[in-house]
Design an enzyme around this catalytic site. Structure first.
Site, PDB file in Angstrom:
ATOM      1  N   HIS A  10     -44.964  -0.057 -22.432  1.00 15.22           N
ATOM      2  CA  HIS A  10     -44.617  -0.323 -23.825  1.00 15.22           C
ATOM      3  C   HIS A  10     -45.440  -1.453 -24.439  1.00 15.22           C
ATOM      4  O   HIS A  10     -45.254  -1.794 -25.605  1.00 15.22           O
ATOM      5  CB  HIS A  10     -43.134  -0.692 -23.946  1.00 15.22           C
ATOM      6  CG  HIS A  10     -42.251   0.501 -24.034  1.00 15.22           C
ATOM      7  ND1 HIS A  10     -41.356   0.835 -23.056  1.00 15.22           N
ATOM      8  CD2 HIS A  10     -42.143   1.465 -24.966  1.00 15.22           C
ATOM      9  CE1 HIS A  10     -40.735   1.938 -23.392  1.00 15.22           C
ATOM     10  NE2 HIS A  10     -41.188   2.349 -24.543  1.00 15.22           N
ATOM     11  N   ARG A  39     -32.697   9.799 -28.946  1.00 17.55           N
ATOM     12  CA  ARG A  39     -33.091   9.054 -30.133  1.00 17.55           C
ATOM     13  C   ARG A  39     -34.241   9.804 -30.778  1.00 17.55           C
ATOM     14  O   ARG A  39     -34.856  10.672 -30.158  1.00 17.55           O
ATOM     15  CB  ARG A  39     -33.517   7.633 -29.790  1.00 17.55           C
ATOM     16  CG  ARG A  39     -34.796   7.548 -28.985  1.00 17.55           C
ATOM     17  CD  ARG A  39     -35.138   6.113 -28.626  1.00 17.55           C
ATOM     18  NE  ARG A  39     -35.622   5.370 -29.781  1.00 17.55           N
ATOM     19  CZ  ARG A  39     -36.898   5.032 -29.971  1.00 17.55           C
ATOM     20  NH1 ARG A  39     -37.821   5.381 -29.091  1.00 17.55           N
ATOM     21  NH2 ARG A  39     -37.270   4.349 -31.029  1.00 17.55           N
ATOM     22  N   LYS A  61     -48.798   3.100 -36.228  1.00 18.04           N
ATOM     23  CA  LYS A  61     -48.580   4.536 -36.188  1.00 18.04           C
ATOM     24  C   LYS A  61     -49.834   5.321 -36.577  1.00 18.04           C
ATOM     25  O   LYS A  61     -49.835   6.553 -36.544  1.00 18.04           O
ATOM     26  CB  LYS A  61     -47.380   4.914 -37.065  1.00 18.04           C
ATOM     27  CG  LYS A  61     -46.068   4.391 -36.456  1.00 18.04           C
ATOM     28  CD  LYS A  61     -44.852   4.838 -37.217  1.00 18.04           C
ATOM     29  CE  LYS A  61     -43.559   4.267 -36.637  1.00 18.04           C
ATOM     30  NZ  LYS A  61     -43.101   4.954 -35.412  1.00 18.04           N
ATOM     31  N   GLU A  88     -40.410  12.955 -32.903  1.00 16.46           N
ATOM     32  CA  GLU A  88     -40.125  13.147 -31.485  1.00 16.46           C
ATOM     33  C   GLU A  88     -38.621  13.074 -31.265  1.00 16.46           C
ATOM     34  O   GLU A  88     -37.987  12.083 -31.644  1.00 16.46           O
ATOM     35  CB  GLU A  88     -40.757  12.035 -30.644  1.00 16.46           C
ATOM     36  CG  GLU A  88     -42.258  12.092 -30.561  1.00 16.46           C
ATOM     37  CD  GLU A  88     -42.825  10.894 -29.794  1.00 16.46           C
ATOM     38  OE1 GLU A  88     -44.059  10.837 -29.657  1.00 16.46           O
ATOM     39  OE2 GLU A  88     -42.044  10.016 -29.366  1.00 16.46           O
TER      40      GLU A  88
END
Ligand code: FES
Lengths: 315, 345
Positions: free
Chosen positions: B193, B223, B317, B265
């Site tokens: 991450h 999520r 992003k 996603e």
């Protein structure tokens, strides 16, 4: 935590102190499989108290026909094991949680060495079955004071690579000898009294074992103690935690939900912030680090207790 | 419900398209008119009928074409599918989870007959029928994880749990939002991450890890995450950046509605029984802006979200270059009317 009602299918004394219980689905549906070393939490409606105790599963993890546990009777304990020994018989229905594993095998290991003391044999019983199925090399060392105490002997029935050390018979376990000469990539697992775990850690450190190859699980059982008062700030209540009750159980009895998983100070789920503390927290968990313990800003309500004037926690 | 499978491509001529029904069931990720990075976990325990949350592993009109696209990507780059040796048991767990779920949830598409360890699997959409022995890898044409994830939409990371951490030790990754399995393999939760901005300070990751370590069997969680992609391309991998990166420069005011896609996603998290590993399917849904604005609420809301998004998030992003064009386009579909709470149309 999700749980299901299971039927007690068999109750079998293994020694005067240890009894095996088998649970099955009342409609004979298959139960979820699990991994070696997993435990379940059994709910015990003991008069007006709801006790929940964690027990390692000892049956074959790949066999969904039932779950088995072995319970040692602790007469000085909080009554959970006494309840199992005296109140539970075949045919009864008890709520049993989904299996959870906080003592899993490291499947990267080339070889697994397991060291059990007394009732600490239980998590290894399911691990042995998993390892022999996966055909991974292992050896188990099992220490007990006497043969009468060694409940595991009956459960180990015929398992290979098992070494039994009965101290009464002068056959004490030599941890250094067990650990030296193991092939590279061996992992060692210890379950038993604190002293045994510390002994293995010391010996491993001396022999230069990597930290990541050591695994241990201490007995999961909240210790009894003196009663104490605690204030739950968010819920706006003050409770008295009885001598044979944990803070978590006292909160539950008062209708306050605190998240939990192991109920034995190992998983970290119940960690709660301490807002005010005049006195000394008895940290009985294996979760908080030295710093948090000394600062007295966090507490694990499933096992830890308090002595002093005021304890206020964020619950 | 009988599914019609689209015949479409996710590369070259990009014939990917959503039917009217697929548009309405799109997992729009914003429940309000603004966005803040958060972990926003909830139980994966069903959802409105027909929505992508309804079934354990959603199968939609893109299934057959997506599996064909995966095959192309894998043929070019076999390292998109990797499993460290100790993860084989987890692979079997995953195979069981997907086969059992699909056979129960879509009986007209999939059938699983089990007689002890002797399993018989029928996948009608892909024309597969196979008898094999569970836990015996010699009875499958490839490893169990590869076998089943060639038949399941979305990417799959399979995480080993040890030392109080999660390790990316196996995966099938061909439709990722710019990350690489080959780079991340063997990394722990914090290592893989590492590039997310800001969130570290918020302690978001510590909390997320604690949550994931405690996911129980039978209680999966989910999520939504999102990003923006130019063209309906599944394989936006770092390895192939040279193929899709330059396409970002082909967006114009005239074609932005057709070429710019919202990529969502649906991430789910499952505790696996025998291995105690954590399965982490990452299912990708794509919708063009043009299709998205046919739902007025979504057009209004996406405009407000993207307009007000902090620059570093747009950068992270990967759509900062086209943000002005996108916001301009969407502003034509935002009359300023209030939007209702929640993600559904
Ligand atoms: S419930 Fe696991 S540490 Fe308290």
């Amino acid at each position: 935590m999700s749980a299901r009602m299971l039927r007690v299918a068999a109750v079998e004394p293994l020694t005067p102190l240890v009894t095996r219980f088998r649970f099955e689905d009342p409609e004979d549906r298959r139960l979820p499989l699990f991994s070696g070393g997993a435990h379940v939490v059994v709910e015990m409606p003991d008069a007006d108290l709801l006790r929940r105790n964690a027990y390692s599963l000892i049956s074959d993890p790949f066999d969904g026909s039932g779950y088995e546990i072995a319970v040692r009777r602790e007469d000085t304990g909080r009554g959970g094991s006494r309840f199992m020994h005296t109140q539970v018989s075949a045919g009864d229905l008890l709520r049993v949680s989904e299996p959870v594993n906080l003592f899993a095998l490291d499947l990267r290991a080339r070889k697994h060495v397991m060291i059990a003391g007394g009732i600490g044999i239980t998590p290894f019983l399911s691990q042995l079955k998993q390892l022999s199925r996966l055909q991974v090399p292992y050896e188990l060392h099992y220490a007990a004071r006497s043969r009468a105490e060694a409940a595991g002997l009956r459960l180990l029935n015929g398992a290979a690579h098992v070494h039994v050390h009965i101290s009464e018979e002068g056959n004490r376990m030599d941890i250094g000898a067990i650990l030296s000469g193991q092939p590279l990539g061996t992992h060692v697992y210890t379950c038993g009294p604190e002293g045994l775990i510390a002994g293995v850690e010391d010996a491993a450190a001396r022999l230069g074992w990597p930290q990541g190859a050591l695994h241990s699980e201490a007995f999961l059982s909240p210790p009894p103690g003196k009663p104490f008062e605690v204030t739950l700030a968010r819920s706006g209540t003050t409770l008295t935690v009885g001598p044979h009750q944990s803070l978590l159980e006292a909160a539950e009895a008062a209708g306050v939900e605190i998240p939990w998983s192991c109920r034995g100070g190992a998983c970290g789920q119940c960690e709660s912030a301490v807002l005010d503390c005049h006195g000394r927290i008895e940290h009985n968990d294996h979760w908080l680090g030295e710093e948090d313990r000394n600062a007295q800003t966090k507490i694990m309500p499933c096992v830890s207790r308090f002595q002093g004037e005021t304890l206020i926690i964020d619950r | 419900m009988t599914l019609q499978f689209n015949d479409e491509t996710f590369r070259d001529d990009y014939t990917y398209h959503n039917s009217a029904a697929a548009i309405l069931r799109f997992p729009f990720p914003f429940d309000r008119d603004s966005y803040m990075y958060s972990v926003n976990m909830e139980p994966h325990a069903g959802g409105p009928e027909g929505s992508p949350f309804d079934k354990r592993f959603d199968v939609d009109e893109h299934y057959v074409s997506e599996m064909r696209d995966r095959e192309i990507t894998l043929a070019e780059d076999p390292l998109r599918c990797q499993s460290l040796p100790h993860m084989e048991l987890a692979g079997w767990d995953l195979l069981e989870l997907i086969m059992v779920s699909k056979a129960e949830d879509y009986p007209e598409l999939f059938t699983l007959n089990r007689d002890g360890d002797r399993w018989h699997w029928i996948n009608r959409p892909l024309g597969i029928e196979h008898r094999f022995t569970f836990l015996d890898p010699t009875t499958l044409p490839c490893g169990p994880m590869e076998y089943i994830t060639r038949q399941a939409q979305g990417d799959f990371a399979v995480l080993d749990q040890r030392e109080g951490n999660l390790w990316m030790d196996a995966g099938m990754v061909t439709s990722q939002a710019d990350w690489s399995l080959d780079f991340d393999i063997g990394m722990n939760f914090f290592e893989w991450h590492a590039p997310v901005p800001k969130a570290h300070e918020m302690g978001v990751f510590q909390r997320a890890l604690k949550f994931l370590l405690n996911i129980r069997q039978g209680s999966p969680a989910r999520r939504l995450n999102w990003t923006m992609t130019v063209n309906p391309r599944l394989d936006t991998s770092p390895e192939n950046y040279h193929k899709w990166g330059p396409e970002k420069r082909t967006v114009t005011a005239e074609n932005v509605g057709r070429k710019q896609f919202l990529r969502v996603e649906l991430q789910t998290f499952w505790r696996l029984p025998r291995s105690n590993a954590l399965a982490f399917p990452i299912r990708c849904y794509l919708i063009s802006l043009e299709d998205l604005v046919t739902v007025p609420k979504w057009g209004r809301r996406l405009h407000r979200v993207l307009r007000d998004l902090p620059d570093e998030l747009a950068d992270y992003k990967g759509f900062a270059v086209n943000r002005p064009l996108i916001v301009d386009y969407l502003s034509q579909h935002d009359d300023g009317a209030p939007t209702s709470p929640g993600i559904f149309p």
